[in-house]
Design a protein around this motif. Sequence first.
Motif, PDB file in Angstrom:
ATOM      1  N   ASP A 327      34.746  44.380  39.202  1.00 27.25           N
ATOM      2  CA  ASP A 327      33.799  45.428  39.552  1.00 27.25           C
ATOM      3  C   ASP A 327      33.760  46.408  38.344  1.00 27.25           C
ATOM      4  O   ASP A 327      33.079  47.363  38.312  1.00 27.25           O
ATOM      5  N   GLY A 328      34.756  46.347  37.327  1.00 26.69           N
ATOM      6  CA  GLY A 328      34.816  47.250  36.285  1.00 26.69           C
ATOM      7  C   GLY A 328      35.887  48.117  36.388  1.00 26.69           C
ATOM      8  O   GLY A 328      36.271  49.062  35.384  1.00 26.69           O
ATOM      9  N   GLY A 329      36.509  48.533  37.666  1.00 25.58           N
ATOM     10  CA  GLY A 329      37.298  49.490  37.894  1.00 25.58           C
ATOM     11  C   GLY A 329      38.826  48.983  37.343  1.00 25.58           C
ATOM     12  O   GLY A 329      39.010  47.852  36.908  1.00 25.58           O
ATOM     13  N   ARG A 330      39.682  50.024  37.257  1.00 28.64           N
ATOM     14  CA  ARG A 330      40.843  49.695  36.716  1.00 28.64           C
ATOM     15  C   ARG A 330      42.056  50.643  37.500  1.00 28.64           C
ATOM     16  O   ARG A 330      41.559  51.539  38.026  1.00 28.64           O
ATOM     17  N   LEU A 331      43.458  50.160  37.545  1.00 28.72           N
ATOM     18  CA  LEU A 331      44.215  51.000  38.220  1.00 28.72           C
ATOM     19  C   LEU A 331      45.663  50.727  37.333  1.00 28.72           C
ATOM     20  O   LEU A 331      45.937  49.722  36.897  1.00 28.72           O
ATOM     21  N   CYS A 332      46.284  51.869  37.210  1.00 32.44           N
ATOM     22  CA  CYS A 332      47.594  51.894  36.318  1.00 32.44           C
ATOM     23  C   CYS A 332      48.906  52.157  37.228  1.00 32.44           C
ATOM     24  O   CYS A 332      48.780  52.754  38.150  1.00 32.44           O
ATOM     25  N   ALA A 333      50.052  51.731  36.526  1.00 28.97           N
ATOM     26  CA  ALA A 333      51.216  51.935  37.047  1.00 28.97           C
ATOM     27  C   ALA A 333      52.185  51.911  36.224  1.00 28.97           C
ATOM     28  O   ALA A 333      52.045  51.403  34.999  1.00 28.97           O
ATOM     29  N   HIS A 334      53.482  52.057  36.435  1.00 27.85           N
ATOM     30  CA  HIS A 334      54.642  51.886  35.654  1.00 27.85           C
ATOM     31  C   HIS A 334      55.031  50.382  35.734  1.00 27.85           C
ATOM     32  O   HIS A 334      55.465  49.933  34.597  1.00 27.85           O
ATOM     33  N   THR A 335      54.827  49.746  36.967  1.00 28.59           N
ATOM     34  CA  THR A 335      55.073  48.475  37.048  1.00 28.59           C
ATOM     35  C   THR A 335      54.223  47.700  37.946  1.00 28.59           C
ATOM     36  O   THR A 335      53.493  48.263  38.536  1.00 28.59           O
ATOM     37  N   VAL A 336      54.189  46.383  37.800  1.00 26.42           N
ATOM     38  CA  VAL A 336      53.389  45.428  38.422  1.00 26.42           C
ATOM     39  C   VAL A 336      54.095  44.433  38.744  1.00 26.42           C
ATOM     40  O   VAL A 336      55.188  43.505  38.176  1.00 26.42           O
ATOM     41  N   ILE A 337      53.877  43.901  40.281  1.00 21.43           N
ATOM     42  CA  ILE A 337      54.356  42.590  40.644  1.00 21.43           C
ATOM     43  C   ILE A 337      53.402  41.561  41.046  1.00 21.43           C
ATOM     44  O   ILE A 337      52.326  42.014  41.667  1.00 21.43           O
ATOM     45  N   ILE A 338      53.348  40.593  40.188  1.00 19.97           N
ATOM     46  CA  ILE A 338      52.297  39.586  40.713  1.00 19.97           C
ATOM     47  C   ILE A 338      52.754  38.571  41.817  1.00 19.97           C
ATOM     48  O   ILE A 338      53.828  37.919  41.521  1.00 19.97           O
ATOM     49  N   SER A 339      51.892  38.622  42.682  1.00 19.07           N
ATOM     50  CA  SER A 339      52.381  37.817  43.637  1.00 19.07           C
ATOM     51  C   SER A 339      51.175  37.165  44.487  1.00 19.07           C
ATOM     52  O   SER A 339      50.896  36.935  45.431  1.00 19.07           O
ATOM     53  N   THR A 340      50.143  36.552  43.667  1.00 15.94           N
ATOM     54  CA  THR A 340      48.850  36.059  44.041  1.00 15.94           C
ATOM     55  C   THR A 340      48.853  34.731  44.715  1.00 15.94           C
ATOM     56  O   THR A 340      47.878  34.213  45.046  1.00 15.94           O
ATOM     57  N   GLY A 341      50.248  34.028  44.784  1.00 14.97           N
ATOM     58  CA  GLY A 341      50.419  32.735  45.458  1.00 14.97           C
ATOM     59  C   GLY A 341      49.378  31.828  44.746  1.00 14.97           C
ATOM     60  O   GLY A 341      49.259  31.820  43.570  1.00 14.97           O
ATOM     61  N   VAL A 342      49.128  30.783  45.612  1.00 12.40           N
ATOM     62  CA  VAL A 342      48.131  29.679  45.351  1.00 12.40           C
ATOM     63  C   VAL A 342      47.145  29.587  46.203  1.00 12.40           C
ATOM     64  O   VAL A 342      47.040  29.815  47.215  1.00 12.40           O
ATOM     65  N   ASP A 343      46.157  28.718  45.439  1.00 19.81           N
ATOM     66  CA  ASP A 343      44.884  28.248  46.371  1.00 19.81           C
ATOM     67  C   ASP A 343      45.127  26.697  46.641  1.00 19.81           C
ATOM     68  O   ASP A 343      45.842  26.156  45.836  1.00 19.81           O
ATOM     69  N   TYR A 344      44.349  26.253  47.533  1.00 12.52           N
ATOM     70  CA  TYR A 344      44.238  24.775  47.708  1.00 12.52           C
ATOM     71  C   TYR A 344      43.456  24.357  46.553  1.00 12.52           C
ATOM     72  O   TYR A 344      42.596  24.591  46.272  1.00 12.52           O
ATOM     73  N   ALA A 525      56.695  37.193  42.070  1.00 11.06           N
ATOM     74  CA  ALA A 525      57.330  36.844  43.249  1.00 11.06           C
ATOM     75  C   ALA A 525      56.457  35.878  43.994  1.00 11.06           C
ATOM     76  O   ALA A 525      55.173  35.958  44.017  1.00 11.06           O
ATOM     77  N   GLY A 526      57.153  34.796  44.647  1.00  7.05           N
ATOM     78  CA  GLY A 526      56.443  33.929  45.684  1.00  7.05           C
ATOM     79  C   GLY A 526      56.048  32.690  45.191  1.00  7.05           C
ATOM     80  O   GLY A 526      56.326  32.349  43.777  1.00  7.05           O
ATOM     81  N   ASP A 527      54.888  32.057  45.692  1.00 11.52           N
ATOM     82  CA  ASP A 527      54.764  30.851  45.096  1.00 11.52           C
ATOM     83  C   ASP A 527      53.855  30.619  43.721  1.00 11.52           C
ATOM     84  O   ASP A 527      53.964  29.805  43.264  1.00 11.52           O
ATOM     85  N   VAL A 528      53.591  31.930  43.114  1.00 15.12           N
ATOM     86  CA  VAL A 528      52.924  31.724  41.952  1.00 15.12           C
ATOM     87  C   VAL A 528      53.947  31.766  41.146  1.00 15.12           C
ATOM     88  O   VAL A 528      53.890  31.368  39.738  1.00 15.12           O
ATOM     89  N   HIS A 529      55.477  31.851  41.222  1.00 14.46           N
ATOM     90  CA  HIS A 529      56.665  31.892  40.379  1.00 14.46           C
ATOM     91  C   HIS A 529      56.675  30.270  40.249  1.00 14.46           C
ATOM     92  O   HIS A 529      56.821  29.640  40.977  1.00 14.46           O
TER      93      HIS A 529
END
Length: 555
Positions: A327-344, A525-529
Amino acid sequence: MSSPAISKPVILSVDDDPGVSRAVVRDLRRRYGADYRIVRAESGPQALDALRELELRGQAVAVLIADYRMPGMDGIEFLEQAMDLHPYARRVLLTAYADTSAAIEAINVIDLDHYLLKPWDPPEEKLYPVLDSLLEAWRASDQRPITETKVVGNRWSPRSSSLREFLARNQLPYRWFLADEPKGARLLEAASADPQRCPVVITSAGSVLIQPSDSELAEHVGLAVNAEGEFYDLIVVGGGPAGLGAAVYGASEGLRTVLVERTATGGQAGQSSRIENYLGFPDGLSGAQLADRARRQASKFGAEVITTREVIGLEVNGSARTVRFADGGRLCAHTVIISTGVDYRHHPAPGVDEFTGRGVYYGSAMTEAAGCAEHDVYIVGGANSAGQSAVFLSRSARTVHLVVRGDALANSMSHYLIQQIEQIPNIVVHTNTEVSSADGDDHLERIILRDNSSGEEEKVDTERLFLFIGAAPQTDWLDGVVLRDDAGYVLAGPDLLVDGARPPGWELPRPPHHLETSVPGVFVAGDVHADSAKRVASAVGEGAMAVMLVHRYLA
């Protein structure tokens, strides 16, 4: 209109000793009867029945008081089951002096708020001060009201199906009405809504939403869709077991943490009807229960959880890591953990796309289970998620046909599930078989099964087809930023080192940490790894480990 007594919050007492039960209720009514409805039960099952009824009525429960020693179901067992019905109720255990060790253990097991030694006389000194404090905390807590949302739609509408699934996966109670039945028609008339523009949602506050988007619905039913801050220590992208584990450990260890989820916490595991091999739950629990408990635990430690926000990009801006939303928004941080998993994975058979949401469902689609009663249903897949769904649906369906492309379930399914399936007479397993097409008029009516050994095809009638056909990581949003393997899974740690060389653009003097991606400060972390174990326990473990490595990075 509800009577004043019915609208009061409830204090429930359960004790199998009638004398003790009457004494407890007497003291409770004397002090709290003007403001609270006092409910009495004489066994755990009876008390659970009362709590279910209160839940159906949408009535708040403030305090649960249970005796420890009760036959059949002791007080700890009762309070643990009651947590799933009324998670915000404060929990008190009545014990004898000899049982104090059990009560102390229950503080960790069921998040017990207090235990009281019997006898509690005089109540002015031993009972009332404790309950006064608990009631004050209950009133001040951030409670999600148990309200009744009404959904009116059409039986074979894909959007009606996905909307109901959204509410169910987010643990939001609702009632479903068909637009072409009397009650549904009356609701549409009262809402001045056109039956041709279903689904229509009527919130508990009386707001009418016509064909709402997930984000519009989320805002009206009390889900957080916007972060409170602009900069965090940690952004967790994805709310499956790995993401929830990371949020719990990150927030509990002092990191300002926000979890961003596209649809609902729990991921694929959250759609599982029964998880029986997760450590610490010998009787099993549903994926929805696990996700709900984990979400509440993360919130308890101060993590923010925002939903219906789709992440479409990742940027490196100096020491900051920025995620961009659709939607055009954004969010910032020192660190990010990608844990988006998987789709069928998408099923390629002709007709499947046409009937998705109209008899064809990816994943368990728990909201469709009631429609499977006394019908023949087909499930495609040979892994645990398919097996768990088959066991669950076998309780109501006439037959459950498990369609497996391989030559044996043992190739991809846990042994305990295979044993269960073998013992259920109305589950039929079709090995070396695929669905070659789907057909029908306004909804799925039949499919064609192809035997891959002989090449023969068979046309079968069915209105329900559930697909669990492998997994595909949705990581296109990381293009040009984070290195992935050929299948799209995120590479991390040692997998990034080719002949000892560090990944392109890596400027730090140290090599990447174990779960650190090709971008310093971005972890997975998780299945997307890449090469992950694809199990709930391992995903939670990686979420916790990623937080440990976040601390190491920040230090």
